[in-house]
Write a protein that holds these residues in place. Sequence first.
Motif, short mmCIF file in Angstrom:
data_model
loop_
_atom_site.label_atom_id
_atom_site.label_comp_id
_atom_site.label_asym_id
_atom_site.label_seq_id
_atom_site.Cartn_x
_atom_site.Cartn_y
_atom_site.Cartn_z
N ARG A 259 0.85 -1.21 0.00
CA ARG A 259 0.00 0.00 0.00
C ARG A 259 0.88 1.26 0.00
O ARG A 259 0.63 2.20 -0.75
CB ARG A 259 -0.93 -0.03 1.21
N LYS A 260 1.90 1.26 0.86
CA LYS A 260 2.80 2.43 0.93
C LYS A 260 3.57 2.60 -0.38
O LYS A 260 3.79 3.71 -0.87
CB LYS A 260 3.77 2.28 2.10
N VAL A 261 4.04 1.47 -0.92
CA VAL A 261 4.76 1.50 -2.20
C VAL A 261 3.85 2.09 -3.28
O VAL A 261 4.27 2.93 -4.09
CB VAL A 261 5.22 0.08 -2.60
N TYR A 262 2.60 1.66 -3.29
CA TYR A 262 1.64 2.14 -4.29
C TYR A 262 1.43 3.64 -4.16
O TYR A 262 1.49 4.38 -5.15
CB TYR A 262 0.31 1.39 -4.14
N GLU A 263 1.19 4.09 -2.94
CA GLU A 263 0.90 5.53 -2.74
C GLU A 263 2.10 6.38 -3.15
O GLU A 263 1.94 7.43 -3.80
CB GLU A 263 0.50 5.77 -1.28
N ALA A 264 3.30 5.93 -2.79
CA ALA A 264 4.50 6.69 -3.14
C ALA A 264 4.71 6.73 -4.65
O ALA A 264 5.04 7.78 -5.24
CB ALA A 264 5.72 6.08 -2.46
N THR A 265 4.50 5.58 -5.31
CA THR A 265 4.74 5.50 -6.75
C THR A 265 3.67 6.28 -7.52
O THR A 265 3.98 6.98 -8.50
CB THR A 265 4.77 4.03 -7.21
N PHE A 266 2.44 6.19 -7.07
CA PHE A 266 1.36 6.96 -7.71
C PHE A 266 1.68 8.46 -7.64
O PHE A 266 1.59 9.17 -8.65
CB PHE A 266 0.02 6.67 -7.04
N ALA A 267 2.08 8.91 -6.46
CA ALA A 267 2.39 10.34 -6.27
C ALA A 267 3.55 10.77 -7.15
O ALA A 267 3.57 11.88 -7.71
CB ALA A 267 2.69 10.62 -4.80
N LYS A 268 4.53 9.89 -7.32
CA LYS A 268 5.71 10.21 -8.13
C LYS A 268 5.38 10.29 -9.62
O LYS A 268 5.86 11.16 -10.34
CB LYS A 268 6.77 9.13 -7.89
N LEU A 269 4.54 9.36 -10.10
CA LEU A 269 4.29 9.26 -11.55
C LEU A 269 3.12 10.13 -12.03
O LEU A 269 3.07 10.50 -13.21
CB LEU A 269 4.02 7.80 -11.94
N GLN A 270 2.21 10.45 -11.13
CA GLN A 270 0.99 11.15 -11.55
C GLN A 270 1.25 12.49 -12.27
O GLN A 270 0.64 12.77 -13.31
CB GLN A 270 0.07 11.34 -10.34
N PRO A 271 2.19 13.31 -11.78
CA PRO A 271 2.41 14.59 -12.48
C PRO A 271 2.87 14.42 -13.92
O PRO A 271 2.51 15.21 -14.80
CB PRO A 271 3.50 15.28 -11.63
N LYS A 272 3.64 13.37 -14.21
CA LYS A 272 4.20 13.18 -15.55
C LYS A 272 3.26 12.41 -16.47
O LYS A 272 3.19 12.67 -17.67
CB LYS A 272 5.55 12.46 -15.42
N TYR A 273 2.55 11.42 -15.90
CA TYR A 273 1.78 10.50 -16.74
C TYR A 273 0.28 10.50 -16.45
O TYR A 273 -0.48 9.78 -17.12
CB TYR A 273 2.29 9.07 -16.55
N GLY A 274 -0.15 11.25 -15.48
CA GLY A 274 -1.55 11.17 -15.02
C GLY A 274 -2.58 11.50 -16.08
O GLY A 274 -3.74 11.07 -15.99
#
Length: 317
Positions: A259-274
């Motif tokens: 869950r933590k891995v998911y939240e961190a990765t989502f936050a990292k990728l969302q600005p570029k690929y969201g």
Amino acid sequence: MTKTFASAADLEVKNVSFDKLSDHAYAYTAEGDPNTGIIIGDDAVMVIDTQATPVMAQDVIRRIREVTDKPIKYVLLSHYHAVRVLGASAYGAEHIIASEDTRDLIVERGQFDKDSEIGRFPRLFQNVESVPDGLTWPTMTFNKKMTLWLGKLEVQILQLGRGHTKGDTVAWLPQEKILFSGDLVEFDATPYAGDAYFKDWPQTLDNIAALKPEKLVPGRGAALQTPEQVQAGLAGTRAFISDLYESVKESAAKGEDLRKVYEATFAKLQPKYGQWVIFNHCMPFDVTRAYDEATQYPDPRIWTAERDVAMWKALEG
């Protein structure tokens, strides 16, 4: 309250384009929905990926018939996912071609995948009742490379490496430098990586680039009609796969739970690929598979309808 799959809210009908890439090659695309490729030889037609149901395939057939009356003799499965293969019966093709690795995946998980995908993405399975019972089985398989001649037109059917699945297959027209990539390449659309090999995928993209395609039909997104657009499609797909896997590996190495891995990765990728099509839908599946590969599962685990729901609750609940 658990959120439903992101795809359940995706109900908007997409506009279809039918682009001519050469006298022999066409692309059926629909604003980020799954694409179908068409190769027209001297004596026969090949369809690459079939659409999700026979009713949806009828629109592809109608467009083919606007440009040729040659028989549709071959259907090529770029990989085994239901959304790509369940429309096959509509074409009445003599041969359905797949890699041996793809056939192995159909044996192992085809029914699970069918049940899982239909549940995840209702809009992509219009008139699902038109799908015959059972699975889409290849009548011809190959290992690594197969060459077909449609009259004087050479069609190379190639496995260039694992990426989106272990069975990924491309169709290559060497005389025209046109490639049909299946879901190994996407354009302005999020790669689905629930059955992927993250460590292998970048090298497979390099193998595609080494052919120097001048035009490319991706699995999703617009047909790429110049070498510059092809490079952009390859680079975008490679960047997403690499960014996601690096982020997941980094978080997993710290001992963080999924869950933590998911939240961190989502936050990292969302600005570029969201803004890419199906980003919210793909990310939970993609991160789960990347976490598996980075920790203890070199090969993808089978997605069942039950596992889909459990994963979604765990990450999005």
